[in-house]
Design a protein around this motif. Structure first.
Motif, mmCIF file in Angstrom:
data_model
loop_
_atom_site.group_PDB
_atom_site.id
_atom_site.type_symbol
_atom_site.label_atom_id
_atom_site.label_comp_id
_atom_site.label_asym_id
_atom_site.label_seq_id
_atom_site.Cartn_x
_atom_site.Cartn_y
_atom_site.Cartn_z
ATOM 1 N N LEU A 109 0.991 -1.234 -0.165
ATOM 2 C CA LEU A 109 0.131 0.455 0.237
ATOM 3 C C LEU A 109 0.734 1.938 -0.285
ATOM 4 N N SER A 110 2.236 1.382 0.098
ATOM 5 C CA SER A 110 3.047 2.562 -0.081
ATOM 6 C C SER A 110 2.877 2.924 -1.641
ATOM 7 N N PHE A 111 3.185 4.728 -1.263
ATOM 8 C CA PHE A 111 3.820 5.428 -2.681
ATOM 9 C C PHE A 111 4.669 6.398 -2.558
ATOM 10 N N SER A 112 5.033 6.225 -3.373
ATOM 11 C CA SER A 112 5.966 7.497 -3.624
ATOM 12 C C SER A 112 5.619 8.521 -4.357
ATOM 13 N N ILE A 113 5.757 9.608 -4.734
ATOM 14 C CA ILE A 113 6.092 10.873 -5.686
ATOM 15 C C ILE A 113 6.677 10.932 -6.226
ATOM 16 N N ARG A 119 13.475 13.064 -11.415
ATOM 17 C CA ARG A 119 13.136 11.505 -11.105
ATOM 18 C C ARG A 119 13.937 11.204 -10.090
ATOM 19 N N GLU A 120 13.346 12.786 -9.176
ATOM 20 C CA GLU A 120 14.060 12.129 -7.248
ATOM 21 C C GLU A 120 12.645 12.252 -6.637
ATOM 22 N N ILE A 162 4.799 11.695 -10.811
ATOM 23 C CA ILE A 162 3.894 10.426 -11.024
ATOM 24 C C ILE A 162 3.832 9.761 -9.453
ATOM 25 N N ILE A 163 2.475 9.203 -9.996
ATOM 26 C CA ILE A 163 2.988 8.287 -8.984
ATOM 27 C C ILE A 163 3.487 7.484 -8.388
ATOM 28 N N TYR A 164 4.134 6.041 -7.952
ATOM 29 C CA TYR A 164 4.640 5.578 -8.487
ATOM 30 C C TYR A 164 4.425 3.947 -6.866
#
Length: 181
Positions: A109-113, A119-120, A162-164
């Motif tokens: 369930l974790s996400f990164s923006i 690209r950081e 973007i969300i990853y």
């Protein structure tokens, strides 16, 4: 791929159909069909695979060839592609119907923006299961009961992102600024 070279059957399969073109006065009805397969072994990135469909609607056998890319666009991460206003609420969602196979089981369930220019990773969070008044009713049989909210309202830096999610991939790009929409 060594895991799949001898042939691996899916532990779960599903078919999702939906109309994509249905004009009112013409007989040109078009359907989109997606096949979903769950394998018990992971696919390797940038390896070519073949799925053998032993019997389709016409009764014939077909081969579907594809190459898996682990950094691909994900249909399971939903963002507002028109953008988000910097000072307002910012939410995206994770979840997806697999048609006859039910809903996508999201384990991570974790996400990164991620900033599109550098690209950081600029923000990290964890999705929360959405619940509604319908969750405990007869409507619970309907799709989209396993939808996770990705709230990043506290992130207020203008830019393109973007969300990853590890396991799902990347969202469509979106902007954050005061002139969104």
């Amino acid at each position: 791929d060594d895991n799949c070279s001898l042939g691996v059957g899916p532990s779960l399969s599903g078919l999702h159909r939906k109309p994509i073109f249905a004009p009112y006065q013409f007989e040109d009805f078009r359907m989109s069909e997606r096949i979903f397969l769950k394998l018990d072994v992971p696919l390797k990135s940038e390896v070519d695979y073949t799925v053998k469909v032993l019997s389709n609607i016409l009764g014939s056998e077909i081969d579907i060839e594809f190459s898996y890319i682990n950094s691909q666009f994900s249909h399971a991460i939903h963002v507002n592609e028109q953008g988000y206003i910097t000072s307002k609420s910012k939410k995206a969602f994770m979840g997806m119907s697999l048609g006859t196979a039910g809903e996508l089981d999201i384990e991570n369930l974790s996400f990164s923006i991620i900033d599109l220019d550098s690209r950081e990773i600029v923000y990290e969070g964890v999705g929360e299961l959405q619940t509604s008044e319908w969750s405990n009713s007869q409507a619970a049989l309907l799709p989209y009961q396993q939808v996770y909210e990705l709230n990043f309202s506290e992130f207020i830096t203008n830019g393109k992102y973007i969300i990853y999610n590890e396991g799902l991939g990347y969202s469509a790009p979106f902007e954050i600024n005061e002139d969104a929409f």
